[in-house]
Write an enzyme that holds these catalytic residues in place. Structure first.
Site, short mmCIF file in Angstrom:
data_model
loop_
_atom_site.label_atom_id
_atom_site.label_comp_id
_atom_site.label_asym_id
_atom_site.label_seq_id
_atom_site.Cartn_x
_atom_site.Cartn_y
_atom_site.Cartn_z
CB SER A 97 -1.06 0.05 1.05
OG SER A 97 -1.77 1.05 1.17
CD GLU A 119 -8.28 2.09 -0.32
OE1 GLU A 119 -8.46 2.01 -1.43
OE2 GLU A 119 -7.40 1.67 0.06
CG HIS A 165 -4.90 -1.98 3.23
ND1 HIS A 165 -5.30 -1.25 2.15
CD2 HIS A 165 -4.04 -0.91 4.48
CE1 HIS A 165 -4.37 -0.72 2.30
NE2 HIS A 165 -4.22 -0.16 3.76
CE LYS A 169 -2.81 -2.87 -0.37
NZ LYS A 169 -3.14 -3.33 -1.75
#
Length: 340
Positions: A159, A218, A214, A211
């Protein structure tokens, strides 16, 4: 009979490779300078992410050998002083063993084809890092396929976007301890600092799983910001300056974040966003997050609704809302607005 011999041969090769990796890990553990040493690494994919990551690694003292399937991109990289090979096979000659090759291409078929091709050209003891946004199940499957050839794999969730070159990247890394240790100097160079922003989170597949979550988070954060600013803009009687509000929220507010910093920058350029079509894409990780929540029976109402909102943004016909208006007219005689 030939099949049993082949399976036995593969098993023995796997055992030899595992022993080799354990010895290498022991050597690494005894080397106190390993975390800071310069490495030779191959980079497949010179797009916005791969190109910037390559540059950050070079600035950090590593030797980067690059490849991109586009000849124009390769030529431009070579003209700027990058060391470039013309094929994946070129890594075998350009990099010393054990070779480390980082794959930074779009997820799905491009990654599938690239990892498979590397499995055909690399040798036992080499290592492949998948730094793209791959589905963690695919990463586990690809890693197992490479391992049968004596090649290790690490999955790295990355990221940082286009700002990573200057600010560093957040790295969520999955793989065996031995494999991750071999690449650790690269991870620490890519991270914002050698001690922050990078972690070995678990076995192969866990990096891309973290991820994925994540990116799901987001989605929810971005949707919350979008809804809040839309509400303030709709309160016309107050004539609120949303660009000003975004800027003051960046300082001392409990909702400050890097996403808010980017929001403030966008609103400063054009607080009406008049030049942007309200069509929001999704790159896959949000869907995988919601699918995983269904599989594990873990409720994710915010992330799920944020994903659905992106789907709604793409419906130019808005047929569902037309039908709702028609139903209200049918059962209650409520007026509908007709197109001119």
């Amino acid at each position: 009979m030939r099949l049993r011999v082949h399976i036995a041969s593969c098993w023995r090769a796997s055992k030899r490779s595992a022993a080799c990796w354990r010895r290498r890990a022991d050597d690494t553990a005894r080397d106190p300078n390993h975390r800071r040493k310069a490495m030779n690494i191959g980079m497949v994919g010179l797009g916005r992410m791969g190109g910037n990551m390559s540059e950050r690694l070079r600035r950090g003292g590593h030797r980067v050998v690059s490849y991109d399937r586009d000849p124009d991109t390769r030529q431009a990289a070579a003209a700027s002083g990058c060391e470039v090979v013309d094929s994946l096979e070129g890594f075998v000659e350009a990099l010393p063993a054990p070779r480390v090759v980082w794959v930074m291409v779009p997820s799905g078929n491009p990654t599938e084809a690239t990892v498979a091709a590397l499995g055909d050209v690399l040798e036992s003891g080499d290592l492949v890092v998948d730094g793209g946004n791959s589905n963690y199940n695919d990463s586990m499957r690809r890693g197992e396929s490479l391992r049968r050839k004596g090649i290790e794999m690490v999955d790295a969730g990355v990221s940082g976007g286009i700002w990573g070159l200057a600010e560093g990247y957040c790295l969520m890394v999955g793989g065996s301890e031995e494999a991750v240790a071999l690449v650790e100097p690269v991870f620490r160079t890519l991270a914002p600092t050698p001690e922050k922003g990078y972690a070995h989170v678990g076995p192969l597949g866990s990096g891309h799983f973290v991820k994925m979550v994540h990116n799901g988070i987001e989605y929810g954060l971005m949707q919350a910001y979008a809804e809040g600013f839309e509400l303030m803009r709709a309160k016309q009687s107050f004539d609120l300056d949303v660009a000003q509000i975004a800027e003051i929220w960046r300082h001392g507010s409990v909702v400050r974040s890097w996403l808010l910093d980017l929001t403030a920058a966008a609103l400063e350029e054009d607080d009406s966003l008049s030049g942007i079509v309200p069509w929001v894409d999704d790159s896959g990780e949000g869907r995988w997050t919601v699918e995983e929540s269904i599989e594990l029976a873990v409720p994710l109402p915010v992330i799920s609704m944020a994903l659905q909102a992106r789907f709604r943004s793409r419906d130019e016909t808005q047929f569902g809302f037309r039908l709702l208006a028609a139903m209200r007219n049918q059962f209650g005689g409520h007026a509908v607005r007709r197109q001119s």
